[in-house]
Design an enzyme around this catalytic site. Sequence first.
Site, PDB file in Angstrom:
ATOM      1  N   SER A 145       0.885  -1.171   0.000  1.00 43.05           N
ATOM      2  CA  SER A 145       0.000   0.000   0.000  1.00 43.05           C
ATOM      3  C   SER A 145       0.917   1.214   0.000  1.00 43.05           C
ATOM      4  CB  SER A 145      -0.845  -0.055   1.270  1.00 43.05           C
ATOM      5  OG  SER A 145      -1.203   1.235   1.703  1.00 43.05           O
ATOM      6  N   TYR A 158      -2.914  -1.072  10.023  1.00 37.52           N
ATOM      7  CA  TYR A 158      -2.861  -1.454   8.597  1.00 37.52           C
ATOM      8  C   TYR A 158      -1.511  -1.028   8.014  1.00 37.52           C
ATOM      9  CZ  TYR A 158      -4.332  -1.261   3.601  1.00 37.52           C
ATOM     10  OH  TYR A 158      -4.447  -1.410   2.235  1.00 37.52           O
TER      11      TYR A 158
HETATM   12  N1  NAD Z   1      -8.235  -0.181  -2.659  1.00 32.39           N
HETATM   13  C1  NAD Z   1      -7.123   0.510  -2.383  1.00 32.39           C
HETATM   14  O1  NAD Z   1      -7.066   1.745  -2.479  1.00 32.39           O
HETATM   15  C2  NAD Z   1      -5.895  -0.219  -1.947  1.00 32.39           C
HETATM   16  C3  NAD Z   1      -4.755   0.534  -1.787  1.00 32.39           C
HETATM   17  C4  NAD Z   1      -3.604  -0.088  -1.369  1.00 32.39           C
HETATM   18  C5  NAD Z   1      -3.589  -1.427  -1.129  1.00 32.39           C
HETATM   19  N2  NAD Z   1      -4.711  -2.148  -1.308  1.00 32.39           N
HETATM   20  C6  NAD Z   1      -4.624  -3.566  -1.057  1.00 32.39           C
HETATM   21  O2  NAD Z   1      -5.158  -4.291  -2.137  1.00 32.39           O
HETATM   22  C7  NAD Z   1      -5.638  -5.541  -1.655  1.00 32.39           C
HETATM   23  C8  NAD Z   1      -7.050  -5.770  -2.151  1.00 32.39           C
HETATM   24  O3  NAD Z   1      -7.901  -4.789  -1.643  1.00 32.39           O
HETATM   25  P1  NAD Z   1      -9.165  -4.243  -2.426  1.00 32.39           P
HETATM   26  O4  NAD Z   1      -9.074  -2.776  -2.371  1.00 32.39           O
HETATM   27  O5  NAD Z   1      -9.303  -4.934  -3.717  1.00 32.39           O
HETATM   28  O6  NAD Z   1     -10.333  -4.626  -1.407  1.00 32.39           O
HETATM   29  P2  NAD Z   1     -11.560  -5.620  -1.446  1.00 32.39           P
HETATM   30  O7  NAD Z   1     -12.292  -5.354  -0.180  1.00 32.39           O
HETATM   31  O8  NAD Z   1     -12.304  -5.532  -2.734  1.00 32.39           O
HETATM   32  O9  NAD Z   1     -10.868  -7.040  -1.401  1.00 32.39           O
HETATM   33  C9  NAD Z   1     -10.405  -7.609  -0.238  1.00 32.39           C
HETATM   34  C10 NAD Z   1     -10.527  -9.093  -0.379  1.00 32.39           C
HETATM   35  O10 NAD Z   1     -10.042  -9.722   0.803  1.00 32.39           O
HETATM   36  C11 NAD Z   1     -11.016 -10.623   1.275  1.00 32.39           C
HETATM   37  N3  NAD Z   1     -10.946 -10.717   2.719  1.00 32.39           N
HETATM   38  C12 NAD Z   1     -11.111  -9.722   3.625  1.00 32.39           C
HETATM   39  N4  NAD Z   1     -11.007 -10.211   4.869  1.00 32.39           N
HETATM   40  C13 NAD Z   1     -10.755 -11.542   4.740  1.00 32.39           C
HETATM   41  C14 NAD Z   1     -10.550 -12.598   5.667  1.00 32.39           C
HETATM   42  N5  NAD Z   1     -10.576 -12.398   6.991  1.00 32.39           N
HETATM   43  N6  NAD Z   1     -10.316 -13.834   5.188  1.00 32.39           N
HETATM   44  C15 NAD Z   1     -10.305 -14.067   3.857  1.00 32.39           C
HETATM   45  N7  NAD Z   1     -10.483 -13.107   2.936  1.00 32.39           N
HETATM   46  C16 NAD Z   1     -10.716 -11.868   3.382  1.00 32.39           C
HETATM   47  C17 NAD Z   1     -12.336 -10.051   0.812  1.00 32.39           C
HETATM   48  O11 NAD Z   1     -13.334 -11.031   0.760  1.00 32.39           O
HETATM   49  C18 NAD Z   1     -11.958  -9.563  -0.573  1.00 32.39           C
HETATM   50  O12 NAD Z   1     -11.965 -10.643  -1.485  1.00 32.39           O
HETATM   51  C19 NAD Z   1      -5.486  -5.494  -0.136  1.00 32.39           C
HETATM   52  O13 NAD Z   1      -4.267  -6.128   0.217  1.00 32.39           O
HETATM   53  C20 NAD Z   1      -5.403  -4.021   0.149  1.00 32.39           C
HETATM   54  O14 NAD Z   1      -4.731  -3.745   1.342  1.00 32.39           O
HETATM   55  C21 NAD Z   1      -5.882  -1.583  -1.712  1.00 32.39           C
HETATM   56  O1  GCO Z   2      -7.856   0.968   2.947  1.00 33.55           O
HETATM   57  C1  GCO Z   2      -7.588   1.985   2.350  1.00 33.55           C
HETATM   58  O2  GCO Z   2      -8.127   3.091   2.460  1.00 33.55           O
HETATM   59  C2  GCO Z   2      -6.489   1.924   1.359  1.00 33.55           C
HETATM   60  O3  GCO Z   2      -5.682   0.812   1.432  1.00 33.55           O
HETATM   61  C3  GCO Z   2      -5.756   3.211   1.583  1.00 33.55           C
HETATM   62  O4  GCO Z   2      -5.018   3.085   2.739  1.00 33.55           O
HETATM   63  C4  GCO Z   2      -5.052   3.740   0.395  1.00 33.55           C
HETATM   64  O5  GCO Z   2      -5.854   3.535  -0.720  1.00 33.55           O
HETATM   65  C5  GCO Z   2      -3.735   3.116   0.164  1.00 33.55           C
HETATM   66  O6  GCO Z   2      -2.880   3.262   1.205  1.00 33.55           O
HETATM   67  C6  GCO Z   2      -3.091   3.669  -1.057  1.00 33.55           C
HETATM   68  O7  GCO Z   2      -2.167   2.705  -1.445  1.00 33.55           O
END
Ligand code: NAD
Ligand code: GCO
Length: 253
Positions: A145, A158
């Site tokens: 992230s 986080y």
């Molecule tokens: N969306 C953003 O801005 C962002 C930014 C930085 C990093 N990320 C990272 O990207 C990845 C995906 O996130 P996303 O934004 O697609 O979110 P999302 O909520 O769409 O996906 C998260 C996934 O994790 C699963 N999950 C959550 N808790 C769980 C548990 N206890 N056991 C099993 N599965 C579980 C959910 O069912 C879902 O499939 C994560 O690692 C998140 O930290 C997202």
């Molecule tokens: O859960 C969230 O809100 C996301 O993970 C954020 O923290 C930001 O989108 C991320 O840090 C950017 O990479």
Amino acid sequence: MSAYLTELFSLAGRRALVTGGSSGIGYTMAEAIGRAGAEVVIVARRRPELRRAADRLAAHGVKASWISADLGDRADLDRVVEEGGEIDILVNDAANNIRKPMAELTDEDYEQTIALNLTAPYLLGQHHGPRMAARGWGRIINIGSQQTNSAFGNSGVYGAAKAAIAGLTRSQAEAWSRDGVCVNTIIPGFVLTPLTEPAQAIPGRTEELAARHMSGRNGLPADFAGAAVFLASSASAFVTGQQLFVDGGFSVH
Ligand SMILES: NC(=O)c1ccc[n+]([C@@H]2O[C@H](COP(=O)([O-])OP(=O)(O)OC[C@H]3O[C@@H](n4cnc5c(N)ncnc54)[C@H](O)[C@@H]3O)[C@@H](O)[C@H]2O)c1
Ligand SMILES: O=C(O)[C@H](O)[C@@H](O)[C@H](O)[C@H](O)CO
């Protein structure tokens, strides 16, 4: 695909396990890896979402199956290892963000977040990394992230877990790269997914974050397809221990 591109990027004959593969970035990566030829196993908690995602994958011609598990629970995690079988490509995507001011985080918030966001990737790596190394080929893709490298409000634990993910990636890469296992971290920008809905609900926040990307917009799950195939394929054979920023320039703006 030309024979040249097939040689570089085809994942035919590979088997991938994508945690969090039922939605958001994880689903897109599962679909991309599957459409590049791999068989895909997706892992998340909720069965209806898993079924829907597996159906979508099948509609794209992907051989897909799913395991319902809470990856923050050790017994469930052990079952994922058992039922998941042999894996060539491990994508550690599942995560949760408990959004509270630092001083309000409880011990339980800390433990839950670390269990899902850090311990699960660590333990899945501990199982699959040595097995990939013994077979002489493997890929581990961990998801970081912006908090891997900088602070963001109300994301204390986080952020701690996501910073540790980069260290885990380096240690795994150091351990297994000589045996053909490349381990890398993808660093997203702010991506419009269910995870960020609480942030998206704050008036003006989505627009403010969009402006912080050089690309002038927030990320979409589709932005992660290419990076996933690249890091899962033979095209990335000399890329290991790295952070790949798929963030529209957010980190350098
Ligand atoms: N969306 C953003 O801005 C962002 C930014 C930085 C990093 N990320 C990272 O990207 C990845 C995906 O996130 P996303 O934004 O697609 O979110 P999302 O909520 O769409 O996906 C998260 C996934 O994790 C699963 N999950 C959550 N808790 C769980 C548990 N206890 N056991 C099993 N599965 C579980 C959910 O069912 C879902 O499939 C994560 O690692 C998140 O930290 C997202
Ligand atoms: O859960 C969230 O809100 C996301 O993970 C954020 O923290 C930001 O989108 C991320 O840090 C950017 O990479």
